[in-house]
Design an enzyme around this catalytic site. Structure first.
Site, PDB file in Angstrom:
ATOM      1  N   ASN A 163      84.500  17.471  29.355  1.00 35.03           N
ATOM      2  CA  ASN A 163      83.895  16.415  30.380  1.00 35.03           C
ATOM      3  C   ASN A 163      84.968  15.876  31.107  1.00 35.03           C
ATOM      4  O   ASN A 163      84.812  15.290  32.393  1.00 35.03           O
ATOM      5  CB  ASN A 163      83.638  15.030  29.217  1.00 35.03           C
ATOM      6  N   GLU A 261      91.949  13.071  19.273  1.00 36.12           N
ATOM      7  CA  GLU A 261      91.400  12.315  20.142  1.00 36.12           C
ATOM      8  C   GLU A 261      89.798  12.422  20.031  1.00 36.12           C
ATOM      9  O   GLU A 261      89.374  13.361  20.583  1.00 36.12           O
ATOM     10  CB  GLU A 261      91.961  12.219  21.484  1.00 36.12           C
ATOM     11  N   CYS A 295      84.822   9.708  26.134  1.00 33.38           N
ATOM     12  CA  CYS A 295      84.813   9.535  24.845  1.00 33.38           C
ATOM     13  C   CYS A 295      85.351   7.723  24.787  1.00 33.38           C
ATOM     14  O   CYS A 295      84.742   7.127  23.842  1.00 33.38           O
ATOM     15  CB  CYS A 295      86.014  10.136  24.108  1.00 33.38           C
ATOM     16  N   GLU A 472      98.396   9.926  23.175  1.00 32.16           N
ATOM     17  CA  GLU A 472      98.804  10.753  24.489  1.00 32.16           C
ATOM     18  C   GLU A 472      98.837   9.720  25.474  1.00 32.16           C
ATOM     19  O   GLU A 472      98.710   8.489  25.542  1.00 32.16           O
ATOM     20  CB  GLU A 472      97.359  11.470  24.791  1.00 32.16           C
TER      21      GLU A 472
END
Length: 491
Positions: A163, A261, A295, A472
């Site tokens: 994505n 993640e 997400c 992150e």
């Protein structure tokens, strides 16, 4: 080659078709190939290498040699200079990267351009951090000296999703290199090209051969052997919960460190005292950017009852006015990434409609109005769904906004937290005390107040609950690629 020529079906020139290993492109060990598809046309536009476990072995071996023989001993300031050059090159070549990113992923060209700018900023940020990752000193008894060092983890395996290919690659590759690690990255088989081009760009910026390798192919053929490889010291995975759980199981065999993640079902709380225009704009962007394939998308609108009717009516009006089209035409709203994903998203809404939910707009597949092609799904808004409905509980990963009605701020908090995910949340209110209380009490890794997707590479990002663990971005993201060593000396 012009954008119009590409949209008409002419394939881009000079796309890599091999892995990038040890500083150069090379074909797979058995030269198998896969096709990459343009989602806006639903047609293949290029081929790339479908790798094997043998290719993974070669890439990991290259990374291990480069890490232990060269990269970990390069002065931090010199690592920073290389990353600065990479950031500058990425800006210079940004349009080429953006066109390929848009073509491969389907997203509107303006969004792809923003992603490339963000990737360049990530390399710039971590270039400036290479010589600032400092240890601590410790207050031991008199006659002793205690201090700590941050050492590079080793070789990092990075699984990059489809994505946000260039964005996700940059936000994990840049801090890993800055910390002194070597990398083997595996992009999604739907979107392989910008990761390959990024590795080659890093080489041109001065990165030693083998420090950043990219292997392409399916998850089963290359991704699984990579995360299970005994030569990997750290794994960063972005993707679904189910695949993340599989990665964890593989990592357990070698006690490999992880950053995960995973999914999200993020709430956007809109209270009655909000700035209405800012909230409407924010809610639309939170769910319909990249056709909802994010997400951290704000896929649940939790809104106070007193403003529900007018607010949702305006959302519907604006969603229905979006220009749909091929990503390279830079529409308001692009396609979904694949036929399989289109079917998944459509299946969620079709099942919900049979349960009797209220679909205010959308809820149908469509196509590019200029070509009649592509994998498109109309922007969709579902009103007043029950807290137990799958549209509220499950990650759809598409342009589907589900509305939940709250009686007040306390009820909104309860609805927001009634979820097994905890990635991000948004809050719109003019009362800063209420905003900060909600930010404190919502169980999520990141909270946006009065602007969804606020912040940037400086802000740590990651989830709670089923949304994963580890962070992150920011200096904390760089620590994910470092291990702390404590040293005590008797004087």
């Amino acid at each position: 080659m012009t954008i119009d020529e590409i949209i008409a079906g002419k394939n881009p020139e000079a796309l890599p078709d091999g892995h990038f290993i040890d500083g150069r492109f090379r074909r797979a060990s058995d030269a198998r190939m896969m096709e990459s598809y343009d989602p806006g046309r639903a047609e293949a536009f290029a081929s790339f290498t479908n790798g094997t476990a043998d290719d993974v072995d070669e890439a990991v071996d290259s990374a291990r040699r480069a890490f232990s023989g060269v990269w970990r001993d390069v002065a931090p300031a010199e690592r920073g200079r290389i990353l600065f050059r990479a950031a500058a090159l990425l800006r210079e070549e940004g349009e080429r990267f953006a066109v390929i990113e848009s073509l491969d992923s389907g997203k509107p060209l303006s969004e792809a351009r923003g992603d490339v700018r963000g990737a360049a900023r990530a390399f710039e940020y971590y270039a400036g951090a290479t010589d600032k990752l400092q240890g601590d000193s410790f207050p031991l008894a008199r006659g002793y000296l205690g201090f700590s060092l941050h050492e590079p983890m080793g070789v990092s395996a990075q699984i990059i999703p489809w994505n946000f290919p260039i964005s996700t690659a940059a936000r994990s590759i840049a801090p890993a290199l800055a910390a002194g690690c070597a990398v083997v990255a595996k992009p999604a088989e739907q979107t392989p090209f910008t990761a390959l081009l990024l590795a080659e760009l890093l080489s041109r910026a001065g990165l030693p051969n083998g420090v950043c390798n990219v292997v392409t192919g399916t998850g089963a053929a290359t991704g699984a052997p990579l995360v299970a490889h005994p030569g990997i010291d750290q794994i960063t995975f972005t993707g679904s919960v189910a695949t993340g759980q599989s990665v964890m199981r593989s990592a357990a065999d070698h006690v490999t460190r992880l950053v995960l993640e995973l999914g999200g079902k993020s709430p956007v709380i809109v209270l009655a005292d909000c700035d209405r225009e800012a909230a409407i704009t924010g809610v639309l962007g939170a769910i319909f950017e990249n056709a909802g394939q994010i997400c951290s998308a704000g896929s649940r609108l939790v809104i106070e009852r007193s403003i529900h009717d007018d607010f949702v009516a305006e959302l519907v009006k604006r969603a229905e006015a979006f220009r749909i089209g091929h990503g390279l035409r830079d529409p308001d709203f692009g396609p979904l990434n694949s036929k399989a994903h289109l079917q998944k998203v459509s299946g969620f809404v079709d099942a919900a409609r049979k349960r009797g939910v209220t679909v205010l707009t959308g809820g149908e597949t469509t196509c590019d109005p200029e070509s009649g092609k592509g994998w498109f799904y109309k922007p969709t808004i579902i009103d007043d769904a029950a807290a137990t409905d799958d549209l509220v509980r499950e990650e759809i990963f598409g342009p589907v906004l589900t509305v939940q009605i709250a009686e007040d701020a306390a009820h909104a908090l309860a609805l927001a937290n009634d979820c097994r995910y905890g990635l991000v949340a948004g809050v719109y209110t003019s009362n800063i005390a209420n905003a900060l209380k909600l930010a404190r009490d919502i169980d999520a890794g990141q909270i946006f107040i009065n602007e969804y997707f606020a912040g940037g590479i400086e802000l740590p990002f990651g989830g709670n609950k089923l949304s994963g663990f580890g962070r992150e971005k920011g200096i904390e993201g760089m620590l994910s690629y470092s291990k702390t060593k404590s040293i005590a000396i008797k004087l």
